[in-house]
Design a protein around this motif. Structure first.
Motif, mmCIF file in Angstrom:
data_model
loop_
_atom_site.group_PDB
_atom_site.id
_atom_site.type_symbol
_atom_site.label_atom_id
_atom_site.label_comp_id
_atom_site.label_asym_id
_atom_site.label_seq_id
_atom_site.Cartn_x
_atom_site.Cartn_y
_atom_site.Cartn_z
ATOM 1 N N LEU A 27 39.975 -27.184 -28.916
ATOM 2 C CA LEU A 27 39.568 -28.510 -28.255
ATOM 3 C C LEU A 27 38.612 -27.556 -27.118
ATOM 4 O O LEU A 27 37.284 -27.836 -27.357
ATOM 5 C CB LEU A 27 40.201 -29.201 -27.698
ATOM 6 C CG LEU A 27 40.955 -30.412 -28.539
ATOM 7 C CD1 LEU A 27 41.633 -29.604 -29.925
ATOM 8 C CD2 LEU A 27 41.883 -31.352 -27.847
ATOM 9 N N PRO A 28 38.938 -27.194 -26.079
ATOM 10 C CA PRO A 28 38.106 -26.437 -25.024
ATOM 11 C C PRO A 28 37.624 -25.133 -25.658
ATOM 12 O O PRO A 28 36.676 -24.469 -24.831
ATOM 13 C CB PRO A 28 38.804 -26.283 -23.859
ATOM 14 C CG PRO A 28 40.282 -26.084 -24.550
ATOM 15 C CD PRO A 28 40.245 -27.079 -25.696
ATOM 16 N N SER B 106 40.276 -35.676 -29.615
ATOM 17 C CA SER B 106 39.139 -35.719 -28.529
ATOM 18 C C SER B 106 39.689 -35.175 -27.225
ATOM 19 O O SER B 106 38.824 -34.560 -26.348
ATOM 20 C CB SER B 106 38.721 -37.086 -28.352
ATOM 21 O OG SER B 106 39.419 -38.038 -27.606
ATOM 22 N N LYS B 107 40.899 -35.020 -27.017
ATOM 23 C CA LYS B 107 41.361 -34.412 -25.696
ATOM 24 C C LYS B 107 42.859 -34.348 -25.869
ATOM 25 O O LYS B 107 43.742 -34.512 -26.884
ATOM 26 C CB LYS B 107 41.153 -35.281 -24.404
ATOM 27 C CG LYS B 107 41.996 -36.736 -24.569
ATOM 28 C CD LYS B 107 41.643 -37.675 -23.577
ATOM 29 C CE LYS B 107 42.213 -39.068 -23.746
ATOM 30 N NZ LYS B 107 41.698 -39.816 -22.465
ATOM 31 N N THR C 214 46.677 -32.633 -23.349
ATOM 32 C CA THR C 214 46.960 -32.274 -21.732
ATOM 33 C C THR C 214 47.836 -30.929 -22.031
ATOM 34 O O THR C 214 48.721 -30.623 -23.000
ATOM 35 C CB THR C 214 47.814 -33.372 -21.469
ATOM 36 O OG1 THR C 214 47.142 -34.534 -21.382
ATOM 37 C CG2 THR C 214 48.405 -33.026 -19.947
ATOM 38 N N GLU D 127 44.403 -32.303 -18.348
ATOM 39 C CA GLU D 127 43.644 -32.652 -19.650
ATOM 40 C C GLU D 127 42.267 -31.690 -19.713
ATOM 41 O O GLU D 127 41.629 -31.402 -18.969
ATOM 42 C CB GLU D 127 43.216 -34.112 -19.111
ATOM 43 C CG GLU D 127 42.565 -34.724 -20.560
ATOM 44 C CD GLU D 127 42.258 -36.251 -20.140
ATOM 45 O OE1 GLU D 127 40.976 -36.584 -19.960
ATOM 46 O OE2 GLU D 127 43.268 -36.741 -20.123
ATOM 47 N N VAL D 128 42.115 -31.659 -21.344
ATOM 48 C CA VAL D 128 40.960 -30.728 -21.725
ATOM 49 C C VAL D 128 40.378 -31.553 -22.932
ATOM 50 O O VAL D 128 41.050 -32.157 -23.428
ATOM 51 C CB VAL D 128 41.505 -29.516 -22.215
ATOM 52 C CG1 VAL D 128 41.896 -28.679 -21.072
ATOM 53 C CG2 VAL D 128 42.253 -29.526 -23.311
ATOM 54 N N GLY D 129 39.054 -31.498 -22.861
ATOM 55 C CA GLY D 129 38.299 -32.274 -23.905
ATOM 56 C C GLY D 129 38.010 -31.446 -25.006
ATOM 57 O O GLY D 129 37.778 -30.145 -24.787
ATOM 58 N N ASN D 130 37.654 -31.845 -26.102
ATOM 59 C CA ASN D 130 37.012 -31.123 -27.162
ATOM 60 C C ASN D 130 35.620 -31.224 -27.036
ATOM 61 O O ASN D 130 34.773 -32.139 -26.757
ATOM 62 C CB ASN D 130 37.336 -32.101 -28.579
ATOM 63 C CG ASN D 130 37.193 -31.463 -29.787
ATOM 64 O OD1 ASN D 130 36.282 -30.534 -29.773
ATOM 65 N ND2 ASN D 130 37.825 -31.441 -30.776
ATOM 66 N N THR E 156 31.506 -32.627 -29.342
ATOM 67 C CA THR E 156 31.265 -34.130 -28.771
ATOM 68 C C THR E 156 30.495 -35.064 -29.982
ATOM 69 O O THR E 156 30.535 -36.388 -29.740
ATOM 70 C CB THR E 156 29.974 -34.053 -27.693
ATOM 71 O OG1 THR E 156 28.810 -33.363 -28.286
ATOM 72 C CG2 THR E 156 30.801 -33.311 -26.540
#
Length: 415
Positions: free
Chosen positions: A165-166, A241-242, A244, A250-253, A256
C-alpha cells in the motif's frame, strides 16, 4: 501255361503302424491346440477403444481486423484479458528499470512460501535494531518507507500491507530477511521464481525495486501479475485503499486510481531511472460475463500520473472490444467416432458454441471423450472444447447412430 505269382502284401510291422498313428495324433493335437490358442488370444485380447477423428479444424480465429489500442508513445505497455489472451503490446522487449513494481514478486514469494487464508493474519516478524536504525537514512535519501522501531512486531499480513500500500522499501528488506535470512538470499529466490514463470527478460537485484539494475519488461510483469492475482490474499490487499500498522498507524494506498475504470490493483512504481510505472488489474463486464484486464505500463512518462493516464486509455479502449461469436451450431457434426472393426458414427454438438473475444483471437478446438465399448444412438459420447488461454467453452457431443463393439466372430476373424 505260364503261372503268375502274386507277392502277398506285407502289412507294416505293428511298431511302424503305432508310430504313424502317434505322429498323426500329435499333429492333430498341435493343430487343435494352436487353433484354441489363436481363438483364445483373439477373444481375450483388449479390444481397442473407439477413436475420435475431429472433422472441425484444429483452430478457430475470430474474423476481422485485429484491434489497435491507444498505446503510449513512450516506454512499454502490454495488455491481456485474463483467460482469453494478449490484446497486444508496444515498446519492444528491452529490459528496463521497474521501480516498486518489483514488490509484486516479493509479495508473491512471501505468500507462496507462507500462505494465508483471507481471514488469517499469519505468523509474526520482529523488526531488528539494525533495521530500525536504518530508517532515518532511508528517509534522508527520499525513499518510500514506513516508520519502524526496534522490537516492533508485525504480522505477515501487516507486513504485506506495508509493502504493497505505502510501498515501503524497508519492509521489503525486512520481509526478505524474515523469509530467506538476508536480502541477497531472497533475491536469488526472486530470480529463480522469475525463471520458473518464464520471465526471460527479468533480473532482480533487490527486493524493493529501488536499484535501477532490477529490470524487466511489460510482457514479463503481466505474466507475473496473472499468477500473483490468483493468490486471494494478494488480490485482497492490493485492492485496499488503506490499512493500519502497529507503529505508524493508518497508511494509504499510493495507487490513487483504485476503483476508477474498474481498477482493483496491483502496484505502482516510480524512480528517476524508471519513470512512472503501473502494473494493473481492472474488472469489467462484457456479454454478460465478468472479466479482468491485466496490464503493465512502464515509463510512458516521468511520473506515476503519466502511467495512470496511459492505463486509463488502455482500459477504456479494451473493454469495448469483446463480443460473442458463434463457432458451432447445435446438431452440427463435429467429429467421427470409428470402432476397431471400421464401423463408425458421426458425433454432433448438442448445443451452440459461442466464444468471447476480438478479431484475431484464436481458439484451439478439441473433441475428447472417455468412450465405452457400446454407444447407443443419441447418447453423449464426448465433449467439444474451445480454448483460448483459460477455461474452455464446451458442449457435449452425441452419437447420431449406435456403435456396437465387435462380435466374437469379428474379434476372431479380423485383425
Amino acid at each position: 501255361m505260364t503261372k503268375i505269382s502274386v507277392e502277398p502284401v506285407v502289412a507294416p510291422p505293428p511298431v511302424r503302424r503305432q508310430r504313424l498313428r502317434l505322429w498323426v495324433s500329435v499333429a492333430a493335437a498341435v493343430v487343435v491346440l494352436a487353433a484354441i490358442g489363436f481363438v483364445t488370444f483373439r477373444l481375450t485380447r483388449t479390444v481397442p477403444a473407439p477413436q475420435i477423428r475431429q472433422t472441425l479444424p484444429q483452430t478457430y480465429t475470430i474474423p476481422g481486423v485485429a484491434p489497435v489500442l491507444p498505446w503510449p508513445q513512450k516506454g512499454q505497455a502490454t495488455v491481456e484479458i485474463d483467460g482469453l489472451g494478449r490484446l497486444g503490446s508496444s515498446g519492444g522487449s528491452r529490459p528496463v528499470p521497474i521501480a516498486s513494481v518489483a514488490k509484486v514478486m516479493t509479495a508473491y514469494l512471501i505468500l507462496r512460501d507462507h500462505p494465508l487464508g483471507l481471514d488469517e493474519n499469519g505468523p509474526t516478524l520482529t523488526v531488528s535494531p539494525e533495521e530500525a536504525a536504518a530508517y532515518p537514512g532511508q528517509v534522508a535519501s527520499d525513499q518510500s518507507v514506513v516508520r519502524v522501531v526496534a522490537g516492533e512486531v508485525l504480522t505477515e499480513r501487516q507486513a504485506l500491507q506495508a509493502l504493497l500500500l505505502p510501498s515501503a522499501n524497508n519492509i521489503a528488506h525486512i520481509l526478505a530477511r524474515w523469509d530467506a535470512g538476508s536480502s541477497a538470499a531472497f533475491v536469488t529466490k526472486m530470480n529463480e521464481a522469475a525463471a520458473q514463470l518464464g520471465m526471460t527478460n527479468t533480473k532482480y537485484t533487490d527486493p524493493s525495486g529501488l536499484e535501477a539494475s532490477t529490470v524487466s519488461t511489460a510482457d514479463d510483469q503481466v505474466t507475473l501479475a496473472r499468477t500473483a492475482m490468483q493468490l486471494p490474499v494478494l488480490a485482497q490487499i492490493v485492492a485496499m485503499s488503506k490499512a493500519t500498522l502497529p507503529v505508524v498507524g493508518e497508511v494509504g494506498n499510493v495507487n490513487t486510481q483504485l476503483g476508477k475504470d474498474g481498477l482493483v490493483g496491483i502496484k505502482t512504481g516510480f524512480t528517476d531511472q524508471a519513470g512512472g510505472c503501473l502494473l494493473f488489474a481492472a474488472e469489467f463486464s462484457a456479454e454478460g460475463q465478468r472479466l479482468r484486464i491485466i496490464g503493465a505500463v512502464l515509463a510512458p512518462g516521468p511520473s506515476t500520473a503519466d502511467a495512470f493516464e496511459a492505463t486509463r486509455r488502455l482500459i477504456q479502449a479494451s473493454t469495448g472490444l469483446l463480443h460473442k461469436y458463434k463457432v458451432v451450431h447445435a446438431g452440427e457434426v463435429v467429429a467421427t467416432l470409428r470402432g476397431p472393426t471400421g464401423r463408425s458414427t458421426a458425433l454432433a454438438a448438442t448445443g451452440d458454441v459461442d466464444v468471447l473475444g476480438w478479431p484475431g483471437l484464436t481458439y484451439r478446438i478439441d473433441t475428447v471423450g472417455a468412450l465405452p465399448g457400446r454407444i447407443a444412438a443419441g447418447t453423449d459420447a464426448g465433449t467439444l472444447k474451445l480454448t483460448a488461454s483459460g477455461p474452455a467453452v464446451t458442449t457435449a457431443v452425441q452419437a447420431t447412430d449406435a456403435l456396437a463393439p465387435p462380435s466374437w466372430w469379428e474379434r476372431v476373424t479380423q485383425g
